[in-house]
Motif scaffolding. Structure first.
Motif, PDB file in Angstrom:
ATOM      1  N   PRO A 107       0.812  -1.221   0.000  1.00  0.00           N
ATOM      2  CA  PRO A 107       0.000   0.000   0.000  1.00  0.00           C
ATOM      3  C   PRO A 107       0.848   1.275   0.000  1.00  0.00           C
ATOM      4  N   PHE A 108       2.138   1.156   0.359  1.00  0.00           N
ATOM      5  CA  PHE A 108       3.009   2.322   0.469  1.00  0.00           C
ATOM      6  C   PHE A 108       3.959   2.472  -0.723  1.00  0.00           C
ATOM      7  N   THR A 109       3.808   1.628  -1.744  1.00  0.00           N
ATOM      8  CA  THR A 109       4.777   1.621  -2.849  1.00  0.00           C
ATOM      9  C   THR A 109       4.829   2.940  -3.607  1.00  0.00           C
ATOM     10  N   THR A 110       3.686   3.498  -3.974  1.00  0.00           N
ATOM     11  CA  THR A 110       3.693   4.773  -4.700  1.00  0.00           C
ATOM     12  C   THR A 110       4.407   5.853  -3.895  1.00  0.00           C
ATOM     13  N   LEU A 111       4.118   5.914  -2.599  1.00  0.00           N
ATOM     14  CA  LEU A 111       4.732   6.922  -1.731  1.00  0.00           C
ATOM     15  C   LEU A 111       6.231   6.690  -1.591  1.00  0.00           C
ATOM     16  N   SER A 112       6.655   5.446  -1.428  1.00  0.00           N
ATOM     17  CA  SER A 112       8.088   5.169  -1.271  1.00  0.00           C
ATOM     18  C   SER A 112       8.838   5.424  -2.575  1.00  0.00           C
ATOM     19  N   ASN A 113       8.213   5.100  -3.714  1.00  0.00           N
ATOM     20  CA  ASN A 113       8.840   5.411  -4.999  1.00  0.00           C
ATOM     21  C   ASN A 113       8.982   6.922  -5.180  1.00  0.00           C
ATOM     22  N   ALA A 114       7.943   7.669  -4.765  1.00  0.00           N
ATOM     23  CA  ALA A 114       7.997   9.130  -4.847  1.00  0.00           C
ATOM     24  C   ALA A 114       9.106   9.681  -3.969  1.00  0.00           C
ATOM     25  N   ALA A 115       9.315   9.060  -2.803  1.00  0.00           N
ATOM     26  CA  ALA A 115      10.384   9.502  -1.902  1.00  0.00           C
ATOM     27  C   ALA A 115      11.750   9.304  -2.543  1.00  0.00           C
ATOM     28  N   VAL A 116      11.909   8.202  -3.298  1.00  0.00           N
ATOM     29  CA  VAL A 116      13.176   7.968  -4.009  1.00  0.00           C
ATOM     30  C   VAL A 116      13.385   9.050  -5.070  1.00  0.00           C
ATOM     31  N   LEU A 117      12.316   9.411  -5.765  1.00  0.00           N
ATOM     32  CA  LEU A 117      12.407  10.442  -6.805  1.00  0.00           C
ATOM     33  C   LEU A 117      12.704  11.823  -6.224  1.00  0.00           C
ATOM     34  N   PHE A 118      12.509  11.971  -4.910  1.00  0.00           N
ATOM     35  CA  PHE A 118      12.729  13.268  -4.258  1.00  0.00           C
ATOM     36  C   PHE A 118      14.193  13.694  -4.335  1.00  0.00           C
ATOM     37  N   ILE A 119      15.080  12.760  -4.701  1.00  0.00           N
ATOM     38  CA  ILE A 119      16.491  13.107  -4.854  1.00  0.00           C
ATOM     39  C   ILE A 119      16.705  14.031  -6.056  1.00  0.00           C
ATOM     40  N   ILE A 120      15.780  14.006  -7.027  1.00  0.00           N
ATOM     41  CA  ILE A 120      15.930  14.813  -8.240  1.00  0.00           C
ATOM     42  C   ILE A 120      16.011  16.303  -7.931  1.00  0.00           C
ATOM     43  N   GLY A 212       6.046   8.143  -9.053  1.00  0.00           N
ATOM     44  CA  GLY A 212       6.097   6.958  -8.203  1.00  0.00           C
ATOM     45  C   GLY A 212       5.058   5.923  -8.589  1.00  0.00           C
ATOM     46  N   PHE A 213       3.878   6.389  -9.008  1.00  0.00           N
ATOM     47  CA  PHE A 213       2.822   5.460  -9.421  1.00  0.00           C
ATOM     48  C   PHE A 213       3.173   4.782 -10.749  1.00  0.00           C
ATOM     49  N   ILE A 214       3.706   5.551 -11.674  1.00  0.00           N
ATOM     50  CA  ILE A 214       4.103   4.972 -12.969  1.00  0.00           C
ATOM     51  C   ILE A 214       5.190   3.914 -12.771  1.00  0.00           C
ATOM     52  N   ILE A 215       6.155   4.191 -11.890  1.00  0.00           N
ATOM     53  CA  ILE A 215       7.190   3.202 -11.581  1.00  0.00           C
ATOM     54  C   ILE A 215       6.564   1.964 -10.948  1.00  0.00           C
ATOM     55  N   GLN A 216       5.582   2.173 -10.067  1.00  0.00           N
ATOM     56  CA  GLN A 216       4.881   1.038  -9.454  1.00  0.00           C
ATOM     57  C   GLN A 216       4.227   0.169 -10.519  1.00  0.00           C
ATOM     58  N   ILE A 217       3.572   0.803 -11.482  1.00  0.00           N
ATOM     59  CA  ILE A 217       2.893   0.052 -12.535  1.00  0.00           C
ATOM     60  C   ILE A 217       3.888  -0.762 -13.364  1.00  0.00           C
ATOM     61  N   LEU A 218       4.996  -0.147 -13.749  1.00  0.00           N
ATOM     62  CA  LEU A 218       5.934  -0.780 -14.681  1.00  0.00           C
ATOM     63  C   LEU A 218       6.970  -1.660 -14.002  1.00  0.00           C
ATOM     64  N   PHE A 219       7.346  -1.299 -12.780  1.00  0.00           N
ATOM     65  CA  PHE A 219       8.477  -1.984 -12.129  1.00  0.00           C
ATOM     66  C   PHE A 219       8.126  -2.559 -10.770  1.00  0.00           C
ATOM     67  N   GLY A 220       7.277  -1.887 -10.026  1.00  0.00           N
ATOM     68  CA  GLY A 220       6.980  -2.320  -8.669  1.00  0.00           C
ATOM     69  C   GLY A 220       7.551  -1.357  -7.649  1.00  0.00           C
TER      70      GLY A 220
END
Length: 229
Positions: A107-120, A212-220
């Protein structure tokens, strides 16, 4: 193609459309009405009744909505805006833990992926500051601060000539300029309009959520898969 895959892609398309339009509105107006998320979330809920397997769908949404109290807490803490919290809750209804990859999601994947992207944004800030230094601009003119604070300032912000949708990270104490690196409340803090001021950008976190959601869809889940593999 049978009903279930078609419904899956409808849900993904609805979610991406919601995030894309919301992202544009967030960048343009920096405000999205709560009704926007309610409408999309309601459509996502109604899609449940297209599928004959009603109980599994309700169960998935129930599990995905575990994120709701967590993001509401983060919103109240001021780490991001209400639109970001409602977007994640609406996503939990529209496309609960959805992916077309074989990698696990939570349930937290989109949020955690977004947190990784926060490095940009950090990379953008550092690049902008290094370019200014190469041009021999004195970006810390008038400041008497230790090097560590200056390095932190270069990571989270830059000196803006005409700030827009940004928060000031400088203050004046006893006639001297100082860096103010305290946390800014995403909704209560006023945007800075003072020219030639050190600022931290008011980043539309909704754009990172979309990524983060797009990464979730394509990669997880980026973080989860890093530890599993």
């Amino acid at each position: 193609m049978d009903v279930i895959p078609e419904l899956l892609f409808i849900r993904i398309g609805l979610a991406i459309g919601m995030l894309a339009i919301g992202g544009v509105l967030d960048v343009w107006k920096r405000e999205i009405h709560d009704y926007y998320w309610i409408v999309f979330g309601s459509i996502g809920f109604l899609l449940i009744f297209i599928n004959s397997d009603l109980l599994p769908q309700l169960f998935n949404i129930g599990i995905a909505l575990i994120i709701a109290p967590f993001v509401i807490f983060i919103w109240r803490m001021g780490l991001f805006g209400g639109a970001d919290a409602f977007a994640l809750i609406a996503l939990a209804v529209i496309a609960p833990m959805t992916t077309i990859s074989e990698n696990p999601v939570t349930p937290f994947t989109t949020l955690s992926n977004a947190a990784v992207l926060f490095i940009i944004p950090f990379i953008i800030n550092v690049t902008r500051n290094l370019i200014s230094i190469i041009k021999h601009e004195n970006i810390f003119e008038g400041f008497e601060e230790e090097k560590l604070k200056k390095i932190c300032a270069m990571l989270i912000g830059y000196r803006a000539k005409n700030p827009k949708f940004c928060f000031s990270i400088e203050k004046t104490e006893k006639g001297k300029k100082k860096l103010n690196l305290t946390m800014h409340h995403a909704e209560k803090e006023e945007y800075c309009t003072t020219p030639n001021t050190w600022i931290t950008p008011g980043i539309p976190y909704l754009l990172l959520i979309t990524g983060g959601f797009i990464i979730q869809i394509l990669f997880g889940d980026i973080i989860l898969n890093y530890f599993i593999n």
